[in-house]
Design a protein around this motif. Sequence first.
Motif, short mmCIF file in Angstrom:
data_model
loop_
_atom_site.label_atom_id
_atom_site.label_comp_id
_atom_site.label_asym_id
_atom_site.label_seq_id
_atom_site.Cartn_x
_atom_site.Cartn_y
_atom_site.Cartn_z
N GLU A 120 28.87 34.94 -8.00
CA GLU A 120 29.42 35.88 -9.40
C GLU A 120 30.95 36.06 -8.86
N GLN A 121 31.92 38.04 -9.62
CA GLN A 121 33.15 37.92 -9.17
C GLN A 121 33.00 38.48 -8.09
N GLY A 122 34.58 38.29 -7.12
CA GLY A 122 34.43 38.68 -6.53
C GLY A 122 34.08 37.86 -4.57
N ALA A 123 33.30 36.48 -5.45
CA ALA A 123 32.80 35.70 -4.25
C ALA A 123 31.13 36.07 -4.10
N VAL A 124 30.72 36.84 -4.98
CA VAL A 124 29.53 37.75 -4.46
C VAL A 124 28.54 37.07 -4.77
N VAL A 125 27.40 37.04 -4.35
CA VAL A 125 25.40 35.94 -4.29
C VAL A 125 25.20 36.62 -4.93
N ARG A 126 24.17 36.86 -6.32
CA ARG A 126 23.05 37.24 -6.27
C ARG A 126 21.18 37.07 -6.18
N THR A 127 20.99 37.51 -5.75
CA THR A 127 19.48 37.54 -5.10
C THR A 127 18.22 38.39 -5.36
N ASP A 128 17.41 38.04 -4.54
CA ASP A 128 16.13 39.42 -4.78
C ASP A 128 15.48 39.89 -3.45
N THR A 129 14.91 40.89 -2.79
CA THR A 129 14.18 41.05 -1.43
C THR A 129 13.00 40.22 -1.61
N GLY A 130 12.14 39.55 -3.07
CA GLY A 130 11.36 38.43 -3.57
C GLY A 130 11.94 37.13 -2.81
N GLU A 131 13.06 36.23 -3.39
CA GLU A 131 13.48 34.95 -2.77
C GLU A 131 13.77 35.58 -1.18
N LEU A 132 14.73 37.08 -0.76
CA LEU A 132 14.83 36.28 0.91
C LEU A 132 13.84 36.00 1.20
N PHE A 133 12.60 37.09 0.87
CA PHE A 133 11.95 37.50 1.75
C PHE A 133 10.66 35.91 1.74
N ASP A 134 10.19 35.34 1.33
CA ASP A 134 10.28 34.26 0.79
C ASP A 134 10.74 33.12 1.56
#
Length: 228
Positions: A120-134
């Motif tokens: 995304e803008q500003g070289a930011v990556v979107r994920t969520d706690t579920g994906e990180l958790f897994d």
Amino acid sequence: MSILRELLELEAAGHDDRKLRRAAAALLDRQFLHAADRGAAQHYHLLVDDRYWRYFEGLFDAIGRRLVRNEGEQWVGLLPDMGLYPDLAGALPRMRQAETLLLLVAALVYQEKINVGEVEQGAVVRTDTGELFDRYATLLGRERMKDSEFRELLGEVRRRGIVAVGEADEESLDFEVFIRPMIKLVVSADVREALRQFAGEEERMLDKMASDAPPEAAPGAATDPEAP
């Protein structure tokens, strides 16, 4: 003396040194400041201002830190001057092992999403706690922990400005996590590769343990060693 001279010149020009010192203290406490974070914008704009840059550079250089900025991505941060430390561990802020492993997993997820263009803008990556958790549980061969424990681990990485946490999904209750590009400076490519190798070795080790284990007794089989 150069820091003092810079400060005296700034004071003579009418600049408030208390604001400068507060900005420096905020950055030193967190390691990275992003303009979008609550309460960080005023410090960020002072820290990246060319009028004060030499002062801040000299101030942090005196304590073994290198000042870095990216105004396009709207962040400013501190990195250790590696010439002063025999190893990386002595230079970085202290973190618990579980927090360090989470940081490594977040860096791996960041790079994977960058590789497929999910940025995304500003070289930011979107994920969520579920994906990180897994990913944390799978890559490291750990049992799933409670959501509250995982969010507590995420808190230190968030405090350092490396990630931001957004809204919770109404159905899954997983929180959005925005991984910022400065994670590449904290976790190098060779460290990410080491994590991949570690995960692979652990998986092979578990497979070997399973193949070497004695076969389980059939249901109802005698367990008495003297039984026929």
